[in-house]
Motif scaffolding. Structure first.
Motif, PDB file in Angstrom:
ATOM      1  N   MET A 112      56.048  28.803  67.404  1.00 35.90           N
ATOM      2  CA  MET A 112      57.378  28.460  67.001  1.00 35.90           C
ATOM      3  C   MET A 112      58.129  29.812  67.297  1.00 35.90           C
ATOM      4  SD  MET A 112      59.651  26.592  65.847  1.00 35.90           S
ATOM      5  CE  MET A 112      59.261  25.099  65.492  1.00 35.90           C
ATOM      6  N   ALA A 113      57.742  30.805  66.898  1.00 35.50           N
ATOM      7  CA  ALA A 113      58.410  31.938  67.276  1.00 35.50           C
ATOM      8  C   ALA A 113      58.794  32.272  68.710  1.00 35.50           C
ATOM      9  CB  ALA A 113      57.400  33.288  66.930  1.00 35.50           C
ATOM     10  N   LEU A 114      58.033  31.890  69.873  1.00 34.21           N
ATOM     11  CA  LEU A 114      58.233  32.046  71.101  1.00 34.21           C
ATOM     12  C   LEU A 114      59.310  31.047  71.364  1.00 34.21           C
ATOM     13  CD1 LEU A 114      54.742  32.304  72.410  1.00 34.21           C
ATOM     14  CD2 LEU A 114      56.636  34.146  72.740  1.00 34.21           C
ATOM     15  N   LYS A 115      59.321  29.871  70.807  1.00 35.77           N
ATOM     16  CA  LYS A 115      60.437  28.780  70.894  1.00 35.77           C
ATOM     17  C   LYS A 115      61.738  29.283  70.371  1.00 35.77           C
ATOM     18  CE  LYS A 115      60.681  23.880  70.126  1.00 35.77           C
ATOM     19  NZ  LYS A 115      59.969  22.759  69.494  1.00 35.77           N
ATOM     20  N   GLU A 116      61.573  29.954  69.561  1.00 34.92           N
ATOM     21  CA  GLU A 116      62.929  30.680  69.060  1.00 34.92           C
ATOM     22  C   GLU A 116      63.228  32.028  69.617  1.00 34.92           C
ATOM     23  OE1 GLU A 116      65.192  29.096  67.436  1.00 34.92           O
ATOM     24  OE2 GLU A 116      63.913  27.398  66.538  1.00 34.92           O
ATOM     25  N   ASN A 117      62.732  32.405  70.570  1.00 31.35           N
ATOM     26  CA  ASN A 117      62.847  33.678  71.194  1.00 31.35           C
ATOM     27  C   ASN A 117      62.701  34.912  70.424  1.00 31.35           C
ATOM     28  OD1 ASN A 117      63.307  34.616  73.649  1.00 31.35           O
ATOM     29  ND2 ASN A 117      65.595  34.805  73.428  1.00 31.35           N
ATOM     30  N   LEU A 118      61.785  34.841  69.364  1.00 31.51           N
ATOM     31  CA  LEU A 118      61.387  35.840  68.709  1.00 31.51           C
ATOM     32  C   LEU A 118      60.358  36.517  69.292  1.00 31.51           C
ATOM     33  CD1 LEU A 118      61.659  34.273  65.290  1.00 31.51           C
ATOM     34  CD2 LEU A 118      63.242  36.459  66.003  1.00 31.51           C
ATOM     35  N   THR A 119      60.149  37.824  69.062  1.00 30.66           N
ATOM     36  CA  THR A 119      58.887  38.582  69.793  1.00 30.66           C
ATOM     37  C   THR A 119      57.925  38.629  68.680  1.00 30.66           C
ATOM     38  OG1 THR A 119      60.190  39.946  71.316  1.00 30.66           O
ATOM     39  CG2 THR A 119      57.917  40.568  70.461  1.00 30.66           C
ATOM     40  N   PRO A 120      56.794  37.820  68.724  1.00 27.67           N
ATOM     41  CA  PRO A 120      55.844  37.875  67.833  1.00 27.67           C
ATOM     42  C   PRO A 120      55.109  39.231  67.803  1.00 27.67           C
ATOM     43  CG  PRO A 120      55.622  35.989  69.360  1.00 27.67           C
ATOM     44  CD  PRO A 120      56.424  36.977  69.796  1.00 27.67           C
ATOM     45  N   ILE A 121      54.730  39.649  66.562  1.00 30.69           N
ATOM     46  CA  ILE A 121      53.761  40.949  66.387  1.00 30.69           C
ATOM     47  C   ILE A 121      52.505  40.216  65.775  1.00 30.69           C
ATOM     48  CG2 ILE A 121      53.212  43.233  65.257  1.00 30.69           C
ATOM     49  CD1 ILE A 121      56.538  43.584  65.285  1.00 30.69           C
ATOM     50  N   PHE A 122      51.599  40.037  66.673  1.00 24.02           N
ATOM     51  CA  PHE A 122      50.459  39.196  66.375  1.00 24.02           C
ATOM     52  C   PHE A 122      49.337  40.127  65.748  1.00 24.02           C
ATOM     53  CE2 PHE A 122      46.825  36.613  68.426  1.00 24.02           C
ATOM     54  CZ  PHE A 122      46.358  35.949  67.319  1.00 24.02           C
ATOM     55  N   CYS A 123      49.006  40.240  64.463  1.00 23.85           N
ATOM     56  CA  CYS A 123      48.143  41.014  63.716  1.00 23.85           C
ATOM     57  C   CYS A 123      46.696  40.320  64.056  1.00 23.85           C
ATOM     58  CB  CYS A 123      48.487  41.211  62.396  1.00 23.85           C
ATOM     59  SG  CYS A 123      50.132  41.970  62.315  1.00 23.85           S
ATOM     60  N   ILE A 124      45.721  41.217  64.163  1.00 20.83           N
ATOM     61  CA  ILE A 124      44.381  40.687  64.094  1.00 20.83           C
ATOM     62  C   ILE A 124      43.700  41.989  63.583  1.00 20.83           C
ATOM     63  CG2 ILE A 124      44.428  39.161  66.246  1.00 20.83           C
ATOM     64  CD1 ILE A 124      43.633  41.266  68.034  1.00 20.83           C
ATOM     65  N   GLY A 125      42.465  41.655  63.168  1.00 20.91           N
ATOM     66  CA  GLY A 125      41.514  42.709  62.859  1.00 20.91           C
ATOM     67  C   GLY A 125      40.557  42.443  61.868  1.00 20.91           C
ATOM     68  N   GLU A 126      39.216  42.950  61.847  1.00 19.54           N
ATOM     69  CA  GLU A 126      38.119  42.611  60.812  1.00 19.54           C
ATOM     70  C   GLU A 126      38.288  43.169  59.651  1.00 19.54           C
ATOM     71  OE1 GLU A 126      38.287  44.959  63.322  1.00 19.54           O
ATOM     72  OE2 GLU A 126      37.029  46.640  62.687  1.00 19.54           O
ATOM     73  N   ARG A 127      37.574  42.602  58.732  1.00 17.52           N
ATOM     74  CA  ARG A 127      37.360  43.196  57.404  1.00 17.52           C
ATOM     75  C   ARG A 127      36.202  44.039  57.322  1.00 17.52           C
ATOM     76  NH1 ARG A 127      38.365  37.767  54.165  1.00 17.52           N
ATOM     77  NH2 ARG A 127      36.738  37.288  55.606  1.00 17.52           N
ATOM     78  N   GLU A 128      36.209  44.999  56.151  1.00 12.16           N
ATOM     79  CA  GLU A 128      34.960  45.642  56.020  1.00 12.16           C
ATOM     80  C   GLU A 128      33.847  44.976  55.952  1.00 12.16           C
ATOM     81  OE1 GLU A 128      35.029  49.248  54.111  1.00 12.16           O
ATOM     82  OE2 GLU A 128      33.257  48.852  55.360  1.00 12.16           O
ATOM     83  N   GLY A 129      32.925  45.528  56.974  1.00 13.80           N
ATOM     84  CA  GLY A 129      31.535  44.875  57.346  1.00 13.80           C
ATOM     85  C   GLY A 129      31.533  43.667  58.068  1.00 13.80           C
ATOM     86  N   GLU A 130      32.548  43.362  58.775  1.00  9.62           N
ATOM     87  CA  GLU A 130      32.594  42.609  59.696  1.00  9.62           C
ATOM     88  C   GLU A 130      32.370  42.936  61.135  1.00  9.62           C
ATOM     89  OE1 GLU A 130      35.076  38.811  57.829  1.00  9.62           O
ATOM     90  OE2 GLU A 130      36.439  40.346  59.003  1.00  9.62           O
ATOM     91  N   GLU A 131      31.907  42.174  61.846  1.00 11.52           N
ATOM     92  CA  GLU A 131      31.701  42.618  63.432  1.00 11.52           C
ATOM     93  C   GLU A 131      33.161  42.598  64.065  1.00 11.52           C
ATOM     94  OE1 GLU A 131      29.986  44.845  66.066  1.00 11.52           O
ATOM     95  OE2 GLU A 131      28.770  44.110  64.347  1.00 11.52           O
ATOM     96  N   MET A 132      33.719  43.840  64.626  1.00 13.66           N
ATOM     97  CA  MET A 132      34.939  43.773  65.187  1.00 13.66           C
ATOM     98  C   MET A 132      35.062  42.811  66.181  1.00 13.66           C
ATOM     99  SD  MET A 132      36.711  44.801  68.099  1.00 13.66           S
ATOM    100  CE  MET A 132      35.689  46.334  68.692  1.00 13.66           C
ATOM    101  N   SER A 133      34.144  42.606  67.302  1.00 12.92           N
ATOM    102  CA  SER A 133      34.245  41.967  68.555  1.00 12.92           C
ATOM    103  C   SER A 133      34.320  40.584  68.071  1.00 12.92           C
ATOM    104  CB  SER A 133      33.087  42.141  69.354  1.00 12.92           C
ATOM    105  OG  SER A 133      31.923  42.183  68.671  1.00 12.92           O
TER     106      SER A 133
END
Ligand code: PGA
Length: 250
Positions: A112-133
């Motif tokens: 939806m963001a792309l459709k509205e021509n907004l630049t998405p800042i897409f956050c990802i990341g692991e929690r404590e104890g989780e495997e990053m990959s």
């Protein structure tokens, strides 16, 4: 040289329009720095009070995936656009943790963001104890499902290890070496999904307890091109110092 990206995520702060105006005005000089693109993401109700600032870009902290209608409490991409936003943060760990955000809903919101021509800042990341990959691969593959090759370059990926976010119960600093491993891994997944050329061009930034003492180091040591700043973006002096440290990078 492409500009470095500096994103201020004010989260649910400050509490009054007056305070927001004061904070914004105290940051206006940052926007004049030539080598960085500064994006301020205030709470929605404050967006209209900044007018259309020339040097600073505005961003929202989320959108809904439908364009309009009976969705109480939600806000559309078009509304953000109409209030002068060019960016939107999506998939932030606090929304994943407290508001039921899933990889599937983040994917719908990205589209939806792309459709509205907004630049998405897409956050990802692991929690404590989780495997990053494991976590990051899943978040990328599901979050970016069905995103076309012609659109992927617009997305900014923000790697934010949840255990390093300052508001966490026991935030731990993310060492540049760990951020580097994550950046290399993210790049590998992106090139696998979108090919070497496009996957190599997608911008990756870092977030999690960024301050004036560590911001430039993340960029120098990880090949990331910017930072997403939470707590320190509520302190104009500290935020200016972060901005200057990025602006002075070669
Ligand atoms: P922090 O927040 O800089 O306060 O750790 C970053 C974020 O949650 O986006």
């Amino acid at each position: 040289m492409d500009k470095k990206i500096l994103v201020a995520n004010w989260k649910m702060n400050p509490q009054t329009a007056r305070e927001a105006r004061v904070l914004f005005d105290a940051m206006i000089n940052v926007g004049r720095l030539k080598n960085i693109e500064t994006v301020i993401c205030p709470p929605y109700p404050f967006l209209p009070i900044f007018g259309s600032p020339k040097s600073i870009k505005l961003g929202g902290q989320d959108i809904f995936w439908e364009p309009q209608g009976a969705f109480t409490g939600e806000i559309s991409g078009k509304m953000l656009k109409n209030l002068g936003c060019e960016y939107v943060i999506l998939g932030h760990s606090e929304r994943r943790q407290f508001l039921g955000e899933t990889d599937e809903t983040v994917n719908l919101k990205l589209k939806m963001a792309l459709k509205e021509n907004l630049t998405p800042i897409f956050c990802i990341g692991e929690r404590e104890g989780e495997e990053m990959s494991d976590i990051v691969e899943n978040q990328l593959k599901q979050g970016l499902a069905d995103i076309g090759k012609n659109q992927i370059e617009k997305i900014v990926i923000a790697y934010e290890p949840v255990w390093a976010i300052s508001t966490g119960v026991q935030a731990k600093p993310c060492l540049p070496d760990d951020a580097l491993s994550a950046a290399v891994f993210i790049r590998k997944i992106l090139t696998g999904l979108f090919g070497k050329y496009l996957g190599g061009k997608i911008r990756i930034i870092y977030g999690g307890s960024v301050d004036s003492g560590n911001a430039a180091g993340y960029l120098k040591q990880t090949q990331m091109v910017g930072v997403l700043v939470g707590g320190a973006s509520l302190d104009p002096q500290e935020f200016s110092k972060i901005a200057n440290s990025l602006n002075n990078l070669a």
